[in-house]
Design a protein around this motif. Structure first.
Motif, PDB file in Angstrom:
ATOM      1  N   LYS A 189      21.468 -28.200 -36.554  1.00 61.45           N
ATOM      2  CA  LYS A 189      22.503 -27.170 -36.660  1.00 61.45           C
ATOM      3  C   LYS A 189      22.301 -26.045 -35.644  1.00 61.45           C
ATOM      4  O   LYS A 189      23.157 -25.175 -35.490  1.00 61.45           O
ATOM      5  N   TRP A 190      21.188 -26.065 -34.972  1.00 60.27           N
ATOM      6  CA  TRP A 190      20.892 -25.042 -33.971  1.00 60.27           C
ATOM      7  C   TRP A 190      21.472 -25.437 -32.615  1.00 60.27           C
ATOM      8  O   TRP A 190      21.776 -26.605 -32.362  1.00 60.27           O
ATOM      9  N   ALA A 191      21.605 -24.463 -31.741  1.00 60.99           N
ATOM     10  CA  ALA A 191      22.056 -24.731 -30.365  1.00 60.99           C
ATOM     11  C   ALA A 191      20.835 -24.944 -29.469  1.00 60.99           C
ATOM     12  O   ALA A 191      19.860 -24.194 -29.561  1.00 60.99           O
ATOM     13  N   THR A 192      20.882 -25.951 -28.637  1.00 65.32           N
ATOM     14  CA  THR A 192      19.771 -26.180 -27.710  1.00 65.32           C
ATOM     15  C   THR A 192      19.908 -25.257 -26.502  1.00 65.32           C
ATOM     16  O   THR A 192      21.005 -24.817 -26.147  1.00 65.32           O
ATOM     17  N   GLY A 196      23.182 -18.310 -31.489  1.00 68.48           N
ATOM     18  CA  GLY A 196      22.696 -18.324 -32.860  1.00 68.48           C
ATOM     19  C   GLY A 196      21.211 -18.628 -32.795  1.00 68.48           C
ATOM     20  O   GLY A 196      20.519 -18.214 -31.864  1.00 68.48           O
ATOM     21  N   THR A 197      20.705 -19.389 -33.734  1.00 72.47           N
ATOM     22  CA  THR A 197      19.308 -19.813 -33.656  1.00 72.47           C
ATOM     23  C   THR A 197      19.187 -20.881 -32.578  1.00 72.47           C
ATOM     24  O   THR A 197      19.904 -21.878 -32.587  1.00 72.47           O
ATOM     25  N   ILE A 198      18.295 -20.658 -31.628  1.00 75.38           N
ATOM     26  CA  ILE A 198      18.103 -21.608 -30.535  1.00 75.38           C
ATOM     27  C   ILE A 198      17.021 -22.615 -30.926  1.00 75.38           C
ATOM     28  O   ILE A 198      15.986 -22.252 -31.501  1.00 75.38           O
ATOM     29  N   ASP A 199      17.272 -23.870 -30.629  1.00 73.69           N
ATOM     30  CA  ASP A 199      16.329 -24.932 -30.959  1.00 73.69           C
ATOM     31  C   ASP A 199      15.176 -24.917 -29.956  1.00 73.69           C
ATOM     32  O   ASP A 199      15.233 -25.529 -28.896  1.00 73.69           O
ATOM     33  N   THR A 200      14.126 -24.202 -30.309  1.00 75.07           N
ATOM     34  CA  THR A 200      12.942 -24.094 -29.463  1.00 75.07           C
ATOM     35  C   THR A 200      11.718 -24.530 -30.262  1.00 75.07           C
ATOM     36  O   THR A 200      11.733 -24.514 -31.504  1.00 75.07           O
ATOM     37  N   PRO A 201      10.635 -24.905 -29.594  1.00 73.25           N
ATOM     38  CA  PRO A 201       9.411 -25.265 -30.331  1.00 73.25           C
ATOM     39  C   PRO A 201       8.920 -24.125 -31.221  1.00 73.25           C
ATOM     40  O   PRO A 201       8.452 -24.359 -32.342  1.00 73.25           O
TER      41      PRO A 201
END
Length: 233
Positions: A200-203, A182-187
Motif C-alpha cells: 500500500k506504500w509508494a515506492t 505518503g509512506t515510502i516503501d524503504t528498508p
C-alpha cells in the motif's frame, strides 16, 4: 562535455528518494549533480560521466549558494532541481520547545530554501526550469501533524514558499511544484513498521517517475502542482 538532455540538481542524492530520482534522471539522459551531507559519502553507484557527487552542508547558506553558483558556472544552466533533504521528529505541543521547531525549520526549510533561492533566480534568467520541493502530509494539513508539531510547522512553509515562487515566476516558464509522499516503501520504514501492508506504500522509483513526468513537456501547461503520491497509505 558529452551532450545531455539537460542538467539537474538532486539534493539528498544518497537518500532513498534521492537515489531513485537520480537514477531516473540519468536513465532519461540527464547529467545530475547530487549533494550529500558532509558526514555522508559522496561516492554513489552512478556512472562518473553522468553524475557528480558533492559534499555540502545545505543548512549553511553560503555553502549552498556556492554549490549552486559552481554548478551553473560548470554546466551553464540548471533545468531541474529536486530538493529531497529533510528530517523527521515526533512531539506534541506540550513537549515541543521553540528550539525543537528551530531544529526542524533548519533541517526541512532552510536546506530547501538555501538551494531553491539561487536556483530560482538562475531559472528566471534563463526563462526555463522546474523546481520540486519535498512536502509531507503533516505539512499539507495541520490535522495530520498531531504529535509531530515541529516537523509539521517546518514542512508547511515549503507549500507557502512554492506559492510565493510561482507568483514571482508568473509569465515565465519556471514552475515550482510540491511532491507530497505518503509512506515510502524503504528498508527503514519496513523495519520500523514490520506489520504494515507494504504494497500500500509508494515506492521511491514510482515517485521518481511521477516527478520526472511533471518535469517534461507532457506537463508543460501545468502550474503550481501539489502532487499527492500516497498510493493507498
Amino acid at each position: 562535455m558529452k551532450a545531455y538532455k539537460g542538467m539537474a540538481i538532486v539534493t539528498g542524492a544518497s537518500g532513498n528518494l534521492g537515489r531513485a530520482v537520480t537514477k531516473k534522471l540519468i536513465d532519461e539522459g540527464f547529467f545530475v549533480t547530487g549533494t550529500t551531507h558532509t558526514k555522508a559519502p559522496a561516492s554513489l553507484a552512478f556512472p562518473a560521466d553522468k553524475f557528480e557527487g558533492i559534499e555540502v552542508d545545505l543548512a549553511n547558506e553560503e555553502a549552498a549558494q556556492k554549490f549552486v553558483g559552481d554548478t551553473i558556472a560548470k554546466h551553464k544552466k540548471i533545468d531541474i532541481a529536486i530538493l529531497t533533504v529533510g528530517g523527521f521528529a515526533m512531539g506534541k505541543i506540550a513537549d515541543t520547545k521553540t528550539s525543537d521547531i528551530a531544529t526542524q525549520y533548519k533541517l526541512n526549510f532552510e536546506t530547501a530554501y538555501n538551494v531553491a533561492r539561487p536556483v530560482f533566480a538562475a531559472m528566471l534568467q534563463q526563462n526555463n526550469g522546474r523546481i520540486f520541493l519535498a512536502g509531507s502530509k503533516p505539512g499539507l494539513d495541520a490535522r495530520n501533524s498531531k504529535g509531530m508539531v515541529a516537523y509539521g510547522l517546518a514542512k508547511s512553509l515549503l507549500f507557502r514558499l512554492a506559492e510565493l515562487m510561482n507568483e514571482e515566476a508568473k509569465g515565465k516558464n519556471v514552475v515550482t511544484n510540491v511532491i507530497v509522499p505518503g509512506t515510502i516503501d524503504t528498508p527503514q520504514n519496513r523495519e520500523s513498521m514490520p506489520g504494515a501492508q507494504f504494497d500500500k506504500w509508494a515506492t521511491s522509483a514510482a515517485i521518481a517517475d511521477i516527478i520526472y513526468w511533471y518535469a517534461t513537456a507532457n506537463a508543460a501547461t501545468i502550474r503550481e502542482a501539489v502532487v499527492k503520491v500516497y498510493n493507498n497509505s
